[in-house]
Scaffold this motif. Structure first.
Motif, PDB file in Angstrom:
ATOM      1  N   PRO A 205       0.827  -1.198   0.000  1.00  0.00           N
ATOM      2  CA  PRO A 205       0.000   0.000   0.000  1.00  0.00           C
ATOM      3  C   PRO A 205       0.872   1.263   0.000  1.00  0.00           C
ATOM      4  N   PHE A 206       0.497   2.183  -0.870  1.00  0.00           N
ATOM      5  CA  PHE A 206       1.207   3.460  -0.929  1.00  0.00           C
ATOM      6  C   PHE A 206       0.281   4.519  -1.500  1.00  0.00           C
ATOM      7  N   VAL A 218      -1.394   9.904   4.228  1.00  0.00           N
ATOM      8  CA  VAL A 218      -0.201   9.217   3.730  1.00  0.00           C
ATOM      9  C   VAL A 218      -0.200   7.763   4.198  1.00  0.00           C
ATOM     10  N   VAL A 219      -0.003   6.850   3.254  1.00  0.00           N
ATOM     11  CA  VAL A 219       0.114   5.436   3.592  1.00  0.00           C
ATOM     12  C   VAL A 219       1.359   4.888   2.909  1.00  0.00           C
ATOM     13  N   VAL A 220       2.199   4.201   3.692  1.00  0.00           N
ATOM     14  CA  VAL A 220       3.452   3.691   3.137  1.00  0.00           C
ATOM     15  C   VAL A 220       3.842   2.437   3.930  1.00  0.00           C
ATOM     16  N   PRO A 221       4.445   1.430   3.258  1.00  0.00           N
ATOM     17  CA  PRO A 221       4.812   0.223   4.006  1.00  0.00           C
ATOM     18  C   PRO A 221       5.749   0.541   5.177  1.00  0.00           C
ATOM     19  N   ALA A 222       5.626  -0.253   6.249  1.00  0.00           N
ATOM     20  CA  ALA A 222       6.428   0.006   7.465  1.00  0.00           C
ATOM     21  C   ALA A 222       7.658  -0.882   7.536  1.00  0.00           C
ATOM     22  N   ASP A 223       7.969  -1.637   6.459  1.00  0.00           N
ATOM     23  CA  ASP A 223       9.073  -2.607   6.519  1.00  0.00           C
ATOM     24  C   ASP A 223      10.315  -2.019   7.168  1.00  0.00           C
ATOM     25  N   GLY A 224      10.785  -2.669   8.206  1.00  0.00           N
ATOM     26  CA  GLY A 224      12.048  -2.261   8.818  1.00  0.00           C
ATOM     27  C   GLY A 224      11.935  -1.140   9.838  1.00  0.00           C
ATOM     28  N   VAL A 225      10.734  -0.595  10.051  1.00  0.00           N
ATOM     29  CA  VAL A 225      10.590   0.504  11.024  1.00  0.00           C
ATOM     30  C   VAL A 225      10.273  -0.076  12.406  1.00  0.00           C
ATOM     31  N   GLU A 343      -5.412  -8.093  -0.651  1.00  0.00           N
ATOM     32  CA  GLU A 343      -4.816  -8.738  -1.832  1.00  0.00           C
ATOM     33  C   GLU A 343      -4.676  -7.723  -2.959  1.00  0.00           C
ATOM     34  N   LEU A 344      -5.711  -6.892  -3.101  1.00  0.00           N
ATOM     35  CA  LEU A 344      -5.712  -5.922  -4.218  1.00  0.00           C
ATOM     36  C   LEU A 344      -4.696  -4.807  -4.020  1.00  0.00           C
ATOM     37  N   THR A 345      -4.159  -4.686  -2.795  1.00  0.00           N
ATOM     38  CA  THR A 345      -3.139  -3.651  -2.593  1.00  0.00           C
ATOM     39  C   THR A 345      -1.724  -4.239  -2.695  1.00  0.00           C
ATOM     40  N   SER A 346      -1.616  -5.544  -2.988  1.00  0.00           N
ATOM     41  CA  SER A 346      -0.289  -6.149  -3.126  1.00  0.00           C
ATOM     42  C   SER A 346       0.372  -5.657  -4.421  1.00  0.00           C
ATOM     43  N   PRO A 347       1.689  -5.426  -4.377  1.00  0.00           N
ATOM     44  CA  PRO A 347       2.372  -4.966  -5.596  1.00  0.00           C
ATOM     45  C   PRO A 347       2.664  -6.088  -6.590  1.00  0.00           C
ATOM     46  N   GLU A 348       2.363  -7.345  -6.227  1.00  0.00           N
ATOM     47  CA  GLU A 348       2.664  -8.463  -7.132  1.00  0.00           C
ATOM     48  C   GLU A 348       1.870  -8.325  -8.432  1.00  0.00           C
ATOM     49  N   PRO A 349       2.430  -8.825  -9.547  1.00  0.00           N
ATOM     50  CA  PRO A 349       1.756  -8.633 -10.841  1.00  0.00           C
ATOM     51  C   PRO A 349       0.349  -9.231 -10.888  1.00  0.00           C
TER      52      PRO A 349
END
Ligand SMILES: Cc1cc2nc3c(=O)[nH]c(=O)nc-3n(C[C@H](O)[C@H](O)[C@H](O)COP(=O)(O)OP(=O)(O)OC[C@H]3O[C@@H](n4cnc5c(N)ncnc54)[C@H](O)[C@@H]3O)c2cc1C
Length: 478
Positions: A205-206, A218-225, A343-349
């Motif tokens: 999500p972004f 603002v929405v942004v992934p939290a990976d690593g935070v 699922e619909l917000t996943s960046p996968e193709p």
């Protein structure tokens, strides 16, 4: 044995607990709300109140107060944040979204409950309880013990009441974490929009969604935070925006910052004897679509009058059980739609292709209406047995004699809306009002509305009506 001093103790004065307290007070139930926090929440997360919740607030004369503190926005664009406007003919007199800080909602609901006579104690955490045939003994931190006939856990996703009651909470643990907040940005709006489009192709999500006056959601992934235990900072947002978009858009002046996971869980049962669950205590899911608070408040509207009926002694045998029978499937459906949205917000193709396809499909009004019906909860139809499509649905606010239908529901009683002018509520008139109105904007002869505004009967035959009055409102007065 002495009668307990309280009929209902509610653990938790969030939106669900405060709403339930007010609904119970409409029926003179002795209510105590125990809230562990001493101070109102310091975060100012803006939540969206959707159409059905706005209708319920109008039904209890609370909508104008909420409107003063919130901002009306178009109802569409919520399903997986796909930016499609709502269909123009949405079936409601309140067809918009109200963006409003959650602490304001809680304060207004709590004030309303207190004005109706509910007691609310802050700094009072429920730590244990024991139930027997006559009631529940609730223990607070510090050792104080209180006796009540029923205990309702409205104490949020980590509910102590749910854990102590032994009710399982199966589902999926959190897999991804996301930062969400509202803040100003100095980058030019056109540049922000172009970058969001570009990055949104590969990262979800972004988003930076403009709210006007230079303020963005603002929405942004939290990976690593950090971790969930530490509230996110503006610097965390800047760092994540730079990592994902190559720029932090000059974000500053945050209004609120939060972090959430996508854990999705549903209580196995909503009731264990004299203990019930409502709101996040019974169901958790990611905030995609902004449905959690709405769902909890709507649980409270469903449970309040039924529990009050049990306490006042007129509840038909299985009425209280209909709370779980009606509301658990609704929560199950919300969990499912949030799973689909995630699922619909996943960046996968693959999911991105499905998202593009759904975006196209939403140009069909029926598809758009179906999805918005889910998010706004106006599509709910409880199973009241065979009958016309309206049976089990909520009735929209319509014009009636001298005003609006919802103005007749402020007291939380049943209502017979009667175009025939020859029906009556007779021996149930202490709990069901009668509004004879041949000109009501209704295309059936008469409807019986429950206190939560759902249609419990449609017809024109007094004997059939009496059967349904008994089904929903118990034995008649002697
Ligand atoms: C980022 C984010 C955005 C969101 N946006 C939306 C939105 O737009 N629309 C929407 O509908 N929902 C939204 N939600 C979800 C919404 O915030 C929750 O669903 C809602 O707060 C649930 O209300 P509740 O009263 O059931 O539980 P809570 O709000 O969690 O309230 C529970 C209360 O119980 C108290 N408590 C806990 N344990 C005890 C105890 N043992 N004894 C006494 N008191 C106790 C707590 O202090 C708290 O006050 C969002 C959530 C997040 C994280």
């Amino acid at each position: 044995m002495d009668s307990p001093p309280f009929d209902v103790v509610i653990a938790g004065c969030g939106p669900t607990g405060a709403t339930l307290a007010a609904e119970l007070r409409l029926h003179d139930v002795r209510v105590l709300v125990l809230e562990q926090d001493t101070e109102p929440a310091s975060f100012v997360r803006i939540v969206g109140l959707h159409v059905r919740s706005l209708e319920l607030m109008a039904m209890r004369d609370l909508l104008d107060r909420l409107l003063e503190h919130g901002r009306q926005r178009p109802a569409g664009g919520f399903f997986a944040a796909i930016p499609k406007p709502a269909p123009p003919d949405l079936d409601s007199a309140h067809a918009y979204l109200l963006g409003i800080p959650q602490p304001v909602v809680v304060r207004l609901l709590e004030d309303h409950a207190v004005a109706l006579g509910a007691q609310v104690r802050h700094g009072a955490a429920v730590v244990d309880f024991e139930q027997d045939d006559d009631g529940v003994t609730v223990e607070l931190a510090g050792g104080e013990r209180l006796r009540t006939r029923y205990l309702v856990g409205c104490d949020g996703g980590r509910s102590t009441v749910r854990k102590l009651s032994g009710i399982g909470f199966p589902g999926e643990p959190s897999r991804t974490e996301t930062l969400m907040g509202e803040m100003a940005a100095t980058a030019p709006p056109a540049k922000i929009a172009a970058k969001v489009r570009e990055v949104g192709e590969t990262h979800r999500p972004f988003w930076l969604r403009p709210f006007g006056e230079g303020v963005y959601s603002v929405v942004v992934p939290a990976d690593g935070v950090g971790d969930r235990a530490t509230p996110p900072t503006l610097d965390d947002f800047r760092q994540q925006l730079r990592a994902v978009a190559g720029t932090d858009f000059g974000v500053h002046s945050p209004r609120w910052l939060s972090r959430f996971g996508d854990a999705t869980r549903l209580a196995e049962r909503y009731r264990a004897g004299r203990v019930l669950l409502a709101g996040d205590a019974a169901h958790i899911h990611p905030p995609t679509g902004g449905q959690g608070l709405n769902l909890g408040v709507q649980d409270a509207f469903n449970l309040g009058w039924k529990l009050a009926a049990r306490i006042r002694g007129w509840a038909p045998g299985t009425l209280l059980d209909t709370y779980e029978a009606e509301r658990r499937p609704v929560a199950e459906a919300v969990l499912d739609n949030t799973r689909a949205q995630m699922e619909l917000t996943s960046p996968e193709p693959g999911p991105q292709a499905v998202r593009r396809l759904l975006t196209e499909l939403m140009d069909f009004a029926e598809v758009n209406r179906h999805l918005i019906g889910k998010i706004t909860a106006i599509d709910i139809r409880y199973d009241f047995g065979p009958g016309p499509d309206l049976l089990g649905r909520r009735l929209r606010d319509i014009d009636v004699k001298q005003g609006r239908l919802y103005d007749r529901l402020h007291r939380g009683r049943g209502l017979l809306l009667d175009r025939t002018e020859r029906l009556g509520t007779g021996a149930w008139s202490d709990r069901v009002d009668h509004l004879p109105d041949p000109a009501a904007a209704l295309d059936v002869p008469a409807v019986l509305l429950r206190p939560d505004g759902h249609v419990a009967w449609i017809g024109d035959d007094q004997r059939d009506l009496d059967d349904h009055l008994a089904r929903w409102f118990g034995s008649p007065l002697r």
